[in-house]
Each structure stands twice: as structure tokens, then as C-alpha cells.
Scaffold this motif. Structure first.
Motif: not given
Length: 806
Positions: A552-558, A560-566
Motif C-alpha cells: 500500500e505504501r509503495m502504491v501510494q508513493q507511486r 503520488r509520483e504519477l500525480h506529480n508528474s501528471n
């Protein structure tokens, strides 16, 4: 021997009774009137009339209004009152309690000789040892003396207290009768048998829906009844009007109140009166609304049917200790014959001696004192002698009108079926415990109220708890402190609602290590759906939980990264769209000029002067195009954040920028005022470009003697929180650049940061329109925010927020 002087005999006092004797025996020489022989004839004559009259009379004489009265008036003074002291005294002295009432009447007579009269006048007087309310009918008349003037006031009076009181009693009786009729909510009626017409009070007419004015024909009243009662009521009236019936009329019937769309049930009672020939001459009576009573009887019948068909024992115990009622189920339970009179059976026969003592000393006193008692006890079947366990709910029954106890009601449930089920359940639980103790999984159980009362051996081995700790509810200690409150809330909610309990929490192992457990519990119900107990299990899910949390932590981190990149991509695309649209226009303009002037140059090669002008315009357009391309390159380089952030002294940056603008500042006679700036983590070259663009704009769009104020302050995280676009975990420096230039209209405060956007004509102010766009790009690449605030011709202020540390 001594001779006793005889009283003088005065002719006008002869035969004057007790009051004549009192007047004769008194020494008047010391009074204002003087000796009797000196009294004027007018006084003597008046007293002779007064004293010999059988009608109550009183006399006020002379300026002092000296008082005289006769034997007929004497009873009105009562005993232990003003008699005999009133004789010969001033009126004001004798009658202080009523002087304010009678003095004006006396003055009226004394002043003008005009008589007065009052009937049933209330004048409270002191008599019989107290002030009493006394009513009088009296007349005040003048008595003339020898000179012809009014010498006194002659009072004829009679006490009418008895008459007034009797009249009041009659009126009160009428009022009480009317009150009784109103209080009882009765209708009254009076029928003339000869004319078949009757009168009634307003209440009766309203019930029948009849006119409130005048007499009413009997047929109209009969037609107001429901159809099924009309003939019956008519016959009852005809019977009552026959002398052999005794004239009695007593019947219930229903009025059909169509305007109200409801029916009213009434009880009519009346009496017919007959003359000497046996013919009825009057028929009257009352009508009582018994609708609620009839409805109550119907409801009572329903309730009695329900009670009689109940499977529980229901009874009523009188205060004398005898049962007045036991329902059918109760009689069967206690071995009482259905037709047997329960009041004749002593309640001691319905219990064992021990239970009867408990009823006598515990149950009945508790009910009488507290109003109710509930609990388990036992009764005895009088046929078989069997002792029957019961659960008893006793309630004190009070009289609604007086509030005093009337009886004790009881509802008793036979506990034998429940006890059999409970026994089977306990046996089942015992088998369950034996099986659960061999399971490695945690198993636990609770009673219907949610109290945990069983843990299998696996729980004890895991947690290291003792039996005593579990019995004291110390099992909660194995739950992680952070999970306890939610654990208890979830469990109580399941117990309250009967919904399955499912909860994840951490249990402490005997070595102090906490491991995640998935606990589930389901209610065990009987055939009627009543929860008997709860059975629960707890399964170790620690490894799965940790793996799931990591995923869950990894999914949330990824995410967030995808959201920021988007978000960055959206922003970049927006900037590219903005850039493509505006740049295409601004870059095409100088290119179009170069093409146009090149064509014109070809056509004017023979004219050197004109050709020179065209070459100059071509050169200017080419230079503008070069400047635009250079600005675009500068703007695009800001997207490359590969430059390393270092500690940067903003004071030094600002000093270098001021040095670069030294000549222009001197030419414009500008003043730059600034407060100390902090050291932050940033890219020095970009920050230098930020300050350079802001100061350059302030000088470019300035008026005479431009002034630039630069101030700063630190904002702590809690002060940053309201600015939602900033990181609430950082400390920021807030910098203000304020000038006194030409400014711009407030609606352009956001547009000024758009690339190639210009608010002024190029001929008035040089530039590419990209400077403030560069400023925003620089601030945002540092994780900050910039905004503008301005009014036309009132200068502009730029608000900049930069993080001190990233």
C-alpha cells in the motif's frame, strides 16, 4: 340611716325599656349636652319616638353627633361589642371602622336637611369580639331643633345580613348547579309533551347539530340519531310518558354528527311529571357524552381478550392480600379450575412457605414503596404440588383520581422451558470449550451483554495471562493501547445491534512483541432470534498485514509520483500551448516585416535613400526576432532544474543586481530601499534573474524619481498553512517588491505573468513581454509562489514566497 336618692323620672323616658333606663341612670351633667332637664324639647321628642319604637332606630345629635339608639337596634350591636359604651358618645368615636362611609351621608343631612336612603349596604362593624360583615337597609332624616335648624340625624335601619346571605346562597346554588352541569359536560333538555317541542342548552343543541335559537321540534332531534337507534329512542320516550312507567327515562344512543364526520355516544336520563288526570305535562333530563367511556369499554374488552389468551400468568392482587383476577393461562399453571373463584384461594396456598414469606416481606413491600418489582421466584401448583420457577414483573396500580394504591398487577413467565434450553446450551458450551482448547487459533466467547467469559488455552499461552487476570477483564491489556478505544467501540456496537464483529488490532505476545490479529465474532441465537452468547476467533495476520502495508505504501508513493508528474506535464503542456500561440504571433511579426521590406527593397534598388531606409527596417526586425529567440531560450532553460541548489545570500544577489542597474538608477534618479534578506537554498543565477527582472520592470515602467521598496519577513509553517499552494512543513521568506510606477488595472494581475503578454505598446516601453513569465517560472521552480497587486497609475506590488530550505 342613710337615704339613697331616687332617680328622677322624666316623662319622655317612661316605658322606654333598657335604653330608657340607661339614659336615665347616666350623669349627663359632665357631657356637652348637659343635664337631661336642660335638653331641648326637640331632642326629648325625638328620643321619645325612637325609644318607644319597635323598629331599629339611631340618633346622631348636635355638632358632636352624640349617639342614641333604642332597644330594637340593640341586637344589631351583638355581644362583646359597642354596647353600652356607644350611648352618649361621639359618632366618630363609636364607628371608626365605617366613619368614612357614613360621615358624608350625615354631613349631607346636617348641611341641607336632605334625607338619604340605602338598601342592603355593606358596612362592617365591630361586634361579638371581631369585625363582621353586616348589611343594612337604612334611611337618614333631619331632626330640626327649636330654631328650625337641623339639630341631628334620625336613622331608621334594619340589618339585612340574613336576607343578603340567603340570596347569595340561592345564587350560589344556581351557580353551583350550572357549574356541575358544565363540569360534568352535560346537555340539559325540557320537553313539552303537549306540543312535542323542547328546549335544551347550547351544548345539547351543538351535539345534535341544531339551531341555538328557540324551541326545537322533537322530530328534528330524532333525525339526528344514527338510523339504528331512532325507533328505540322514540319508543323509550313514549314509554316514559305513560304514568304506569313511573316516568323514568334511561337510555344510551348514538348521534350522527355529519359535519364532524364522527359519531357521539350519549347517555340520556330523564323524568316525566304527571297531573292529577295522569297526563304528562313536563318531561326533562340530562344528556351525558359517554363516547370516550364506550370506546374505553371496547378497548378494555380487547385488552381483556388479549390478557385471557396470553401464554403468561397475569393476575391482580387486592390490597387485602386476596387475588381478584387470574387469567386462563395462570389458572392452568397453578392448577385452579376455570370456574373457581380465585379470591377464595389464600395466596399462601399458591407458594411454598419459604416463597410466601419472600412475597410477604420482600416483593409486596418493594412494590408498594417503589411502584414495581421484578425478578425470579416460585409458585406452587395446588393440584400437583409442583414448584414452578417463574420470572415475575409486579406493578403497583394507583387510583388515577386520588393517586392512592388500589392493587398489585403481575405478569409471570414460566421459566421451565428457558431453563431447559439454558441447560442444553451450557452442555453445548462445555463441549465447545473442550474442542476449542485443542485449537491453535485464538477462540473466545461472551455472554449476551458482551462480557467476555471464555478464552481457549491458545490465548493464555500467547499472552501469558492468568485466569484471575482474565476474570478481572484484564484481557484488554493484550490489545495495543492505540487500538483499545476503537476495539471497545466496535465491540459494543456489535453487541448493541447484533451485527457480526470484524476488527483488525494488535495483540501483545508474552515477550512484549505486538502482532496483528483479525478478530471475528458472531452471535449465537435461539429459535426466537434472541442472542444467547457470542463466539469469536482471532487469527494472526501480522505477516500479511505488513506485506499489505508495504504494498500500500509503495502504491501510494507511486501514485503520488504519477500525480506529480501528471500535474507537471499538464502545466508544461499548458505553457507550451500558451507559448506556441503567442510566440507564433510575436515571431511572425518581425519575419513578415523582413519579407515585406525585402520585396520593397528589390523594387527600389535604383533609389539609394529609400533602399537604405528599407535596409534599416529589415535590420531592426531581424534584431527584434533575435531578441525574442534569445528570450525563448532563456525561458526554456528554466525547465532544466539540473542546476544545483546551494545556500544563497539574497542580500548579495540584490547588491549585484543593483550594481548592474547602477547607471540606469542614476539616470532615472531612482531610490531603492530594502530591508535585510535571509540566506536560502536556491539557484543563484535564477534568483539574480528574478530580482533583475523585477527591478528592471520597476525602473522601466516608472514615473519621475522612481522609488522601489523591498521588504521581507519569515513565515513559520503555521503561518504558511492558510496559503494552500505552499508546503505547510516549510519555513518561507515573504518578499515584497513595491514601486510607484504606472501600475496596471487589477484585472490584469494574473495576465502579466503570461509569456509575451504586454499591457503597453512596444513604442512606449521596450521589451519582449517575457520578463514576468520568467519570474513566475523561477519562483515556482524554487517551490514558491508569486502574485501581483496593482492599480492604474498607483504603482505595483509583487508578493514573493520562497522556501528557506527545501
Amino acid at each position: 340611716m342613710e337615704t339613697i336618692p331616687l332617680q328622677k323620672t322624666y316623662q319622655f323616658l317612661a316605658g322606654a325599656g333598657e335604653m330608657g333606663q340607661l339614659i336615665r341612670s347616666r350623669d349627663w351633667s359632665k357631657s356637652r349636652l348637659g343635664s337631661i332637664e336642660n335638653w331641648p324639647q326637640s331632642l326629648r321628642t325625638t328620643l321619645s319616638i325612637l325609644l318607644h319604637s319597635k323598629f331599629p332606630m339611631f340618633l346622631f345629635w348636635g355638632p358632636d353627633l352624640i349617639s342614641f339608639y333604642n332597644d330594637a337596634y340593640r341586637p344589631s350591636l351583638g355581644v362583646d361589642g359597642k354596647h353600652p359604651d356607644a350611648l352618649g358618645e361621639k359618632g366618630e368615636t363609636i364607628w371608626p371602622e365605617i366613619w368614612s362611609d357614613i360621615k358624608p351621608l350625615i354631613d349631607q343631612v346636617m348641611a341641607g336637611g336632605e334625607a338619604s336612603w340605602s338598601e342592603d349596604q355593606l358596612l362592617p362593624i365591630y361586634r361579638n369580639g371581631k369585625i363582621e360583615d353586616v348589611y343594612w337597609t337604612f334611611s337618614y332624616s333631619p331632626v330640626h331643633d327649636e330654631s328650625g335648624h337641623v339639630g341631628g340625624v334620625f336613622v331608621t335601619c334594619s340589618e339585612t345580613t340574613g336576607k343578603v346571605v340567603n340570596l347569595r346562597k340561592i345564587e350560589e346554588s344556581k351557580d353551583q348547579l350550572q357549574f356541575a352541569i358544565d363540569a360534568a359536560d352535560l346537555g340539559t333538555w325540557d320537553l313539552d309533551p303537549a306540543t312535542n317541542r323542547f328546549t335544551g342548552n347550547d351544548r345539547l343543541k351543538t351535539w345534535f347539530g341544531l339551531s341555538l335559537l328557540g324551541e326545537i321540534d322533537l322530530t328534528m332531534a330524532i333525525n339526528a340519531l344514527v338510523e339504528k337507534d331512532r325507533q328505540r329512542v322514540t319508543e323509550a320516550i313514549q314509554t316514559a310518558l305513560q304514568i304506569e312507567s313511573g316516568g323514568n327515562y334511561d337510555i344510551e344512543f348514538t348521534i350522527d354528527q355529519r359535519p364532524d364526520q364522527r359519531e357521539r355516544v350519549v347517555h340520556a336520563k330523564g323524568k316525566a311529571f304527571f297531573n292529577e288526570t295522569g297526563k304528562a305535562y313536563r318531561f326533562n333530563g340530562t344528556l351525558q357524552d359517554i363516547t370516550d367511556e364506550v370506546r374505553a369499554r371496547e378497548e378494555q374488552q380487547k385488552l381483556l381478550t388479549l390478557v385471557e389468551n396470553s401464554v403468561d400468568l397475569m393476575s391482580i392482587l387486592r390490597l387485602d392480600g386476596k387475588n381478584s383476577y387470574i387469567n386462563k393461562a395462570g389458572k392452568e399453571l397453578l392448577g385452579i379450575e376455570e370456574e373457581q373463584e380465585v379470591s377464595l384461594i389464600p395466596i399462601s396456598e399458591l407458594h411454598t412457605p419459604e416463597q410466601f414469606e419472600f412475597v410477604r416481606t420482600e416483593i409486596i413491600p418493594s412494590v408498594m414503596e417503589k411502584g414495581r418489582w421484578s425478578g425470579s421466584f416460585a409458585a406452587r401448583n395446588i393440584k400437583t404440588g409442583e414448584t414452578i420457577p417463574l420470572y415475575n414483573n409486579c406493578l403497583r396500580i394507583d387510583d388515577q383520581s386520588t393517586g392512592l394504591p388500589m392493587a398489585i398487577g403481575a405478569v409471570m413467565r414460566d421459566l421451565r422451558p428457558e431453563m431447559a434450553v439454558q441447560k442444553a446450551l451450557e452442555e453445548s458450551k462445555e463441549r465447545f470449550r473442550l474442542l476449542a482448547d485443542f485449537m491453535p487459533q485464538f477462540v473466545w466467547a461472551s455472554d449476551p451483554s458482551g462480557t467476555l467469559n471464555y478464552f481457549n488455552r491458545a490465548v493464555y499461552d500467547y499472552a501469558g495471562l492468568s485466569t484471575e487476570e482474565v476474570e478481572n477483564n484484564d484481557w484488554i491489556k493484550i490489545v495495543h493501547p492505540d487500538d483499545r478505544l476503537a476495539n471497545v467501540d466496535a465491540w459494543l456496537k456489535s453487541v448493541e445491534t447484533g451485527v457480526d464483529f470484524v476488527f483488525q488490532h494488535r495483540f501483545r505476545r508474552h515477550d512484549g512483541v505486538y502482532r496483528w490479529q483479525l478478530s471475528r465474532a458472531v452471535p449465537m441465537k435461539d429459535s426466537e432470534g434472541t442472542i444467547q452468547w457470542w463466539i469469536g476467533t482471532s487469527t494472526d495476520i501480522d505477516d500479511q498485514k505488513k506485506m499489505s502495508d508495504e504494498l500500500e505504501r509503495m502504491v501510494q508513493q507511486r501514485t503520488r509520483e504519477l500525480h506529480n508528474s501528471n500535474q507537471e506535464l499538464i502545466k508544461t503542456n499548458h505553457e507550451l500551448e500558451q507559448f506556441a500561440y503567442i510566440a507564433s504571433h510575436d515571431l511572425q511579426e518581425p519575419l513578415r516585416k523582413i519579407q515585406s521590406f525585402s520585396e520593397l527593397l528589390q523594387l527600389s534598388l535604383n533609389d539609394e535613400a529609400v533602399a537604405g531606409q528599407y535596409l534599416e527596417k529589415i535590420s531592426t526586425s531581424a534584431q527584434r526576432m533575435a531578441d525574442l529567440i534569445k528570450s525563448v531560450l532563456n525561458y526554456s532553460r528554466l525547465s532544466n532544474t539540473a542546476d544545483r541548489f546551494v545556500e544563497t545570500d539574497l542580500n548579495q544577489i540584490l547588491e549585484n543586481v543593483e550594481s548592474d542597474f547602477e547607471l540606469l538608477i542614476e539616470q532615472k534618479q531612482a531610490t531603492i530601499r530594502r530591508s535585510p534578506l535571509p540566506v536560502i537554498e536556491g539557484i543563484p543565477m535564477h534568483l539574480s534573474q528574478l530580482f533583475s527582472n523585477l527591478i528592471g520592470n520597476a525602473l522601466k515602467f516608472s514615473v519621475k524619481n522612481p522609488i522601489v521598496d523591498i521588504s521581507s519577513q519569515l513565515l513559520l509553517p503555521e503561518e504558511v498553512a492558510p496559503l494552500r499552494v505552499l508546503n505547510p512543513d516549510f519555513t518561507y521568506v515573504y518578499i515584497q517588491f513595491k514601486d510607484n510606477g504606472i501600475g496596471f488595472e487589477p484585472e490584469y494581475s494574473e495576465r502579466v505573468f503570461t509569456i509575451f503578454q504586454r499591457l503597453n505598446h512596444r513604442k512606449s516601453y521596450s521589451g519582449t513581454g517575457i520578463g514576468l513569465a520568467l519570474c513566475r517560472k523561477i519562483v515556482e521552480s524554487h517551490g514558491g509562489m508569486i502574485r501581483a497587486e496593482s492599480e492604474l497609475n498607483k504603482g505595483a506590488t509583487f508578493h514573493i514566497y520562497l522556501p528557506v530550505k527545501r
